[in-house]
Design a protein around this motif. Structure first.
Motif, short mmCIF file in Angstrom:
data_model
loop_
_atom_site.label_atom_id
_atom_site.label_comp_id
_atom_site.label_asym_id
_atom_site.label_seq_id
_atom_site.Cartn_x
_atom_site.Cartn_y
_atom_site.Cartn_z
N GLY A 35 0.79 -1.22 0.00
CA GLY A 35 0.00 0.00 0.00
C GLY A 35 0.82 1.27 0.00
N ALA A 36 2.13 1.16 -0.08
CA ALA A 36 2.99 2.35 0.00
C ALA A 36 2.87 3.20 -1.25
N ASP A 37 2.88 4.53 -1.05
CA ASP A 37 2.88 5.46 -2.18
C ASP A 37 4.30 5.73 -2.66
N ASP A 38 5.25 5.69 -1.74
CA ASP A 38 6.66 5.90 -2.08
C ASP A 38 7.43 4.72 -1.53
N PHE A 39 8.02 3.93 -2.42
CA PHE A 39 8.65 2.69 -1.99
C PHE A 39 10.09 2.89 -1.51
N SER A 40 10.64 4.10 -1.67
CA SER A 40 12.03 4.33 -1.27
C SER A 40 12.08 5.43 -0.22
N LEU A 41 12.78 5.16 0.88
CA LEU A 41 12.93 6.13 1.96
C LEU A 41 14.40 6.26 2.33
N ARG A 42 14.80 7.47 2.72
CA ARG A 42 16.13 7.67 3.31
C ARG A 42 15.92 8.14 4.75
N LEU A 43 16.45 7.38 5.68
CA LEU A 43 16.20 7.61 7.10
C LEU A 43 17.51 7.60 7.88
#
Length: 200
Positions: A35-43
């Motif tokens: 269900g993610a809208d953005d599959f890439s995250l920088r954390l």
């Protein structure tokens, strides 16, 4: 923590796979979430928790506490037969089956019964992903009609994963057979899985 490590992301309420580690103490994560809208995250690295790596011998226990299964198949030029399939644990402890074929976003197909969850767990316990954790045996990747896969199995604070090309992992056909019987619109042909064209 290293590239391809599986992690828990409390802020997102889900899981991901490490794509890269920054010199500034950050981590790039690909979300494993239908269900993610953005599959890439920088954390910040401190905002993710690495899951304990589960070996093949651990899969039976992991499968009994399954939180998430993700199977991705890419079919090169035959895009309509590519797919992303998920089985995820809901807040009320049920298991939902999600599927997206071709260019389509995954959508929830159905909730599994307790007996179906048990059948899936029994199949997951028989998988062999160890040899594929870093890509497995190398095959010629230049063929235009080739195919590839990735698989993540997560539960109980542990995770197993693998990826490969041109060859299935041990237990993949049996897993696909169970998923077909659970309602996933996929098939097995010429020693490889694929979405049933125009099914979704």
């Amino acid at each position: 923590m290293q590239v391809d490590s599986l992690v828990h992301i409390p802020a997102a309420g889900g899981y991901g796979s490490v794509m890269g580690l920054g010199e500034d103490g950050s981590v790039e994560v690909e979300l494993i979430d239908p269900g993610a809208d953005d599959f890439s995250l920088r954390l910040p690295l401190a905002n993710v928790g690495e899951l304990e790596h589960a070996r093949d011998a651990d899969l039976e226990a992991l499968a009994r506490s399954l939180a998430l299964l993700h199977l991705r198949v890419s079919r090169a030029l035959d895009l309509d037969r590519s797919f992303d399939l998920y089985v995820g644990r809901t807040e009320d402890a049920a298991l939902d089956l999600w599927f997206g074929g071709g260019r389509r976003r995954p959508r929830r197909l159905r909730t599994l019964s307790a007996a179906e969850g048990e059948a899936l767990a029994s199949t997951l316990a028989k998988l062999a992903l160890d040899a594929w954790r870093h890509g497995g045996p190398r095959e010629d990747t230049r063929t235009l009609d080739g195919w590839g896969w990735s698989c993540e199995v997560i539960g109980g604070g542990r995770g197993a994963s693998g990826f490969g090309r041109q060859r299935p992992f041990e237990g993949m056909e049996g897993l696909c057979d169970v998923l077909m019987r659970l309602g996933a619109p996929i098939g097995w042909e010429d020693d490889a899985p694929g979405a049933v064209p125009c099914a979704l």
